[in-house]
Design a protein around this motif. Sequence first.
Motif, PDB file in Angstrom:
ATOM      1  N   CYS A   1      37.655  14.533  36.622  1.00 29.49           N
ATOM      2  CA  CYS A   1      37.397  15.117  35.301  1.00 29.49           C
ATOM      3  C   CYS A   1      36.890  16.554  35.426  1.00 29.49           C
ATOM      4  O   CYS A   1      37.295  17.429  34.652  1.00 29.49           O
ATOM      5  N   ILE A   2      36.024  16.805  36.405  1.00 31.49           N
ATOM      6  CA  ILE A   2      35.509  18.156  36.603  1.00 31.49           C
ATOM      7  C   ILE A   2      36.658  19.105  36.949  1.00 31.49           C
ATOM      8  O   ILE A   2      36.733  20.220  36.430  1.00 31.49           O
ATOM      9  N   CYS A   3      37.582  18.670  37.805  1.00 30.52           N
ATOM     10  CA  CYS A   3      38.722  19.514  38.178  1.00 30.52           C
ATOM     11  C   CYS A   3      39.593  19.832  36.975  1.00 30.52           C
ATOM     12  O   CYS A   3      40.030  20.971  36.799  1.00 30.52           O
ATOM     13  N   VAL A   4      39.859  18.841  36.138  1.00 34.90           N
ATOM     14  CA  VAL A   4      40.710  19.056  34.971  1.00 34.90           C
ATOM     15  C   VAL A   4      40.034  19.999  33.983  1.00 34.90           C
ATOM     16  O   VAL A   4      40.649  20.960  33.498  1.00 34.90           O
ATOM     17  N   VAL A   5      38.753  19.771  33.705  1.00 36.70           N
ATOM     18  CA  VAL A   5      38.039  20.635  32.759  1.00 36.70           C
ATOM     19  C   VAL A   5      37.960  22.061  33.290  1.00 36.70           C
ATOM     20  O   VAL A   5      38.182  23.023  32.551  1.00 36.70           O
TER      21      VAL A   5
ATOM     22  N   ALA B   1      40.030  23.506  35.365  1.00 34.95           N
ATOM     23  CA  ALA B   1      41.362  24.103  35.314  1.00 34.95           C
ATOM     24  C   ALA B   1      41.718  24.562  33.902  1.00 34.95           C
ATOM     25  O   ALA B   1      42.367  25.592  33.725  1.00 34.95           O
ATOM     26  N   LEU B   2      41.267  23.818  32.895  1.00 39.33           N
ATOM     27  CA  LEU B   2      41.610  24.164  31.514  1.00 39.33           C
ATOM     28  C   LEU B   2      40.739  25.274  30.936  1.00 39.33           C
ATOM     29  O   LEU B   2      41.233  26.127  30.198  1.00 39.33           O
ATOM     30  N   VAL B   3      39.461  25.266  31.231  1.00 42.77           N
ATOM     31  CA  VAL B   3      38.560  26.230  30.601  1.00 42.77           C
ATOM     32  C   VAL B   3      37.867  27.166  31.589  1.00 42.77           C
ATOM     33  O   VAL B   3      37.039  27.972  31.196  1.00 42.77           O
ATOM     34  N   GLY B   4      38.200  27.079  32.857  1.00 44.93           N
ATOM     35  CA  GLY B   4      37.569  27.928  33.861  1.00 44.93           C
ATOM     36  C   GLY B   4      37.979  29.381  33.715  1.00 44.93           C
ATOM     37  O   GLY B   4      39.059  29.699  33.220  1.00 44.93           O
ATOM     38  N   SER B   5      37.125  30.285  34.173  1.00 38.26           N
ATOM     39  CA  SER B   5      37.390  31.707  34.005  1.00 38.26           C
ATOM     40  C   SER B   5      38.091  32.320  35.214  1.00 38.26           C
ATOM     41  O   SER B   5      38.563  33.443  35.144  1.00 38.26           O
ATOM     42  N   ARG B   6      38.169  31.605  36.318  1.00 41.88           N
ATOM     43  CA  ARG B   6      38.790  32.150  37.528  1.00 41.88           C
ATOM     44  C   ARG B   6      39.790  31.131  38.081  1.00 41.88           C
ATOM     45  O   ARG B   6      39.563  29.928  38.022  1.00 41.88           O
TER      46      ARG B   6
END
Length: 137
Positions: free
Chosen positions: A12-16, A18-23
């Motif tokens: 879940c952390i990876c998906v979130v 990937a979707l909302v990360g800034s880098r």
Amino acid sequence: VDPKVGLYASFCICVVTALVGSRPGMISGATGAMALLMVTLVREHGLEYLLAASFLAGVIQIAAGYLKLGNLMNFVSKSVITGFVNALAILIFMAQLPELINVPPSVYVLVVLGLAIIYLLPYFPKFGRAIPSPLVA
């Protein structure tokens, strides 16, 4: 905590991220400091509080980001950060020691082998620089 909980959380952390990360190469996951603190929380209050604490930590991190509080880290000396990281490593190591009691002798062999790989592989130039030793271990 059941290992499945950790696997689901990591996914879940990876998906979130990937979707909302800034880098594009942002690293996300449980840090040693958080994992060490959450053990006591789950032991005393149960798994339900882990979810609530994780959401609260996320809200605090978002608020700190909007308030640009990361700039305050410039005032923390390098020796304090080094001491914190070393103390954290010692606490994690001490927390793992009870897991080495009443185990088969093969576990001790694997621990020694893993530590040998981690600390000795970097001395071999062909492998040490190409492949991270903890990954090999």
